[in-house]
Design an enzyme around this catalytic site. Sequence first.
Site, short mmCIF file in Angstrom:
data_model
loop_
_atom_site.label_atom_id
_atom_site.label_comp_id
_atom_site.label_asym_id
_atom_site.label_seq_id
_atom_site.Cartn_x
_atom_site.Cartn_y
_atom_site.Cartn_z
N HIS A 119 -7.14 8.45 -2.71
CA HIS A 119 -5.70 8.51 -2.96
C HIS A 119 -5.38 8.31 -4.43
O HIS A 119 -6.21 7.86 -5.20
CB HIS A 119 -4.94 7.48 -2.10
CG HIS A 119 -5.25 6.03 -2.39
ND1 HIS A 119 -6.16 5.29 -1.66
CD2 HIS A 119 -4.77 5.17 -3.32
CE1 HIS A 119 -6.21 4.05 -2.12
NE2 HIS A 119 -5.38 3.95 -3.14
N HIS B 248 -2.98 4.18 -10.30
CA HIS B 248 -4.44 4.14 -10.16
C HIS B 248 -4.94 5.34 -9.36
O HIS B 248 -4.16 6.01 -8.68
CB HIS B 248 -4.91 2.83 -9.50
CG HIS B 248 -4.45 2.63 -8.09
ND1 HIS B 248 -3.27 2.00 -7.74
CD2 HIS B 248 -5.02 2.97 -6.89
CE1 HIS B 248 -3.14 1.96 -6.43
NE2 HIS B 248 -4.20 2.55 -5.89
N GLU C 298 -9.68 2.35 -8.58
CA GLU C 298 -9.93 1.59 -7.35
C GLU C 298 -11.12 2.24 -6.64
O GLU C 298 -11.20 3.47 -6.57
CB GLU C 298 -8.70 1.65 -6.44
CG GLU C 298 -8.89 0.98 -5.08
CD GLU C 298 -7.68 1.16 -4.15
OE1 GLU C 298 -6.59 1.56 -4.61
OE2 GLU C 298 -7.86 0.92 -2.94
C1 LIG Z 1 -2.15 -0.85 -1.21
C2 LIG Z 1 -3.29 -1.78 -1.37
C3 LIG Z 1 -4.41 -1.31 -2.27
C4 LIG Z 1 -5.12 -0.14 -1.63
O1 LIG Z 1 -5.70 -0.38 -0.52
O2 LIG Z 1 -5.10 1.00 -2.09
C5 LIG Z 1 -3.91 -1.03 -3.65
O3 LIG Z 1 -4.00 0.00 -4.23
S1 LIG Z 1 -3.14 -2.41 -4.41
C6 LIG Z 1 -2.64 -1.80 -6.02
C7 LIG Z 1 -2.18 -2.92 -6.87
N1 LIG Z 1 -3.25 -3.84 -7.17
C8 LIG Z 1 -3.87 -3.85 -8.37
O4 LIG Z 1 -3.53 -3.10 -9.29
C9 LIG Z 1 -4.96 -4.87 -8.53
C10 LIG Z 1 -5.75 -4.67 -9.80
N2 LIG Z 1 -4.90 -4.75 -10.97
C11 LIG Z 1 -4.96 -5.80 -11.84
O5 LIG Z 1 -5.76 -6.69 -11.71
C12 LIG Z 1 -3.97 -5.77 -12.96
O6 LIG Z 1 -2.87 -4.98 -12.64
C13 LIG Z 1 -4.57 -5.24 -14.31
C14 LIG Z 1 -5.13 -3.84 -14.17
C15 LIG Z 1 -5.68 -6.20 -14.80
C16 LIG Z 1 -3.46 -5.20 -15.35
O7 LIG Z 1 -2.91 -6.49 -15.44
P1 LIG Z 1 -1.43 -6.70 -16.00
O8 LIG Z 1 -1.21 -8.18 -16.08
O9 LIG Z 1 -0.47 -5.88 -15.25
O10 LIG Z 1 -1.38 -6.04 -17.39
P2 LIG Z 1 -2.02 -6.47 -18.76
O11 LIG Z 1 -0.90 -6.64 -19.68
O12 LIG Z 1 -3.02 -7.58 -18.64
O13 LIG Z 1 -2.77 -5.11 -19.08
C17 LIG Z 1 -3.95 -5.04 -19.81
C18 LIG Z 1 -4.03 -3.62 -20.33
O14 LIG Z 1 -4.15 -2.70 -19.22
C19 LIG Z 1 -3.09 -1.76 -19.23
N3 LIG Z 1 -2.72 -1.45 -17.86
C20 LIG Z 1 -2.18 -2.28 -16.97
N4 LIG Z 1 -2.01 -1.66 -15.78
C21 LIG Z 1 -2.47 -0.40 -15.96
C22 LIG Z 1 -2.57 0.74 -15.10
N5 LIG Z 1 -2.15 0.67 -13.82
N6 LIG Z 1 -3.09 1.87 -15.59
C23 LIG Z 1 -3.52 1.97 -16.88
N7 LIG Z 1 -3.46 0.89 -17.76
C24 LIG Z 1 -2.93 -0.25 -17.28
C25 LIG Z 1 -1.97 -2.44 -20.00
O15 LIG Z 1 -1.09 -1.51 -20.52
C26 LIG Z 1 -2.77 -3.18 -21.07
O16 LIG Z 1 -3.17 -2.26 -22.06
P3 LIG Z 1 -3.19 -2.68 -23.60
O17 LIG Z 1 -1.78 -3.02 -23.92
O18 LIG Z 1 -3.71 -1.46 -24.30
O19 LIG Z 1 -4.13 -3.85 -23.69
CO LIG Z 2 -4.72 2.01 -3.88
#
Ligand SMILES: CC[C@@H](C(=O)O)C(=O)SCCNC(=O)CCNC(=O)[C@H](O)C(C)(C)COP(=O)(O)OP(=O)(O)OC[C@H]1O[C@@H](n2cnc3c(N)ncnc32)[C@H](O)[C@@H]1OP(=O)(O)O
Ligand SMILES: [Co+2]
Length: 139
Positions: A8, A81, A130
């Site tokens: 997905h 994602h 993922e």
């Molecule tokens: C429905 C259930 C399940 C399934 O079965 O399919 C799911 O899909 S659940 C989906 C939601 N769950 C998750 O996303 C869990 C994993 N994610 C995480 O642990 C965090 O979201 C993260 C990825 C570590 C980001 O943490 P966050 O606190 O939101 O942001 P930061 O400020 O720490 O970000 C660091 C860095 O990463 C960039 N970023 C954040 N999210 C994304 C993204 N979705 N895609 C691309 N880039 C992302 C963010 O912009 C930061 O970049 P820099 O500023 O360049 O450092």
């Molecule tokens: Co998902």
Amino acid sequence: MKLGRLNHVGVATPSIAASVETYRTLLGADAIGAPFDLPAQGVKVCFVNAPNTQIELIEPYDETSPIAGFLKKNPAGGQHHVCFEVPDIHAAVAHLTANGATVLGSPRIGAHGTPIVFVHPKDFGGMLVELMEEPKGAH
Ligand SMILES: CC[C@@H](C(=O)O)C(=O)SCCNC(=O)CCNC(=O)[C@H](O)C(C)(C)COP(=O)(O)OP(=O)(O)OC[C@H]1O[C@@H](n2cnc3c(N)ncnc32)[C@H](O)[C@@H]1OP(=O)(O)O
Ligand SMILES: [Co+2]
């Protein structure tokens, strides 16, 4: 480690109801599941089925949701994602870790009822990945 099917594409949205309406009206989506809550993952979920994959609409369950920060930066929502299937989630985690990738947490049960993990976007050129263990006997 063996890369499997694209399961997905996760799309974060501030409103699943509004997004469902958009997919119905603009894209003619007619196979849309019922929304459900997944508090353990901090999201509400709804699957829009395409012939070859699914769009996973995700809305924050509460303010501690892992997608809260993403929606703060992207208030209208956006592509969040991509999810690939793998035959063995623990083998995949071991392979990724051995190759220097940052696996976010431990495997836990996802929306399809099988274990999932996430890999940090910095390891995939800015794309959050993922991995989902493929359902037994699915393919
Ligand atoms: C429905 C259930 C399940 C399934 O079965 O399919 C799911 O899909 S659940 C989906 C939601 N769950 C998750 O996303 C869990 C994993 N994610 C995480 O642990 C965090 O979201 C993260 C990825 C570590 C980001 O943490 P966050 O606190 O939101 O942001 P930061 O400020 O720490 O970000 C660091 C860095 O990463 C960039 N970023 C954040 N999210 C994304 C993204 N979705 N895609 C691309 N880039 C992302 C963010 O912009 C930061 O970049 P820099 O500023 O360049 O450092
Ligand atoms: Co998902």
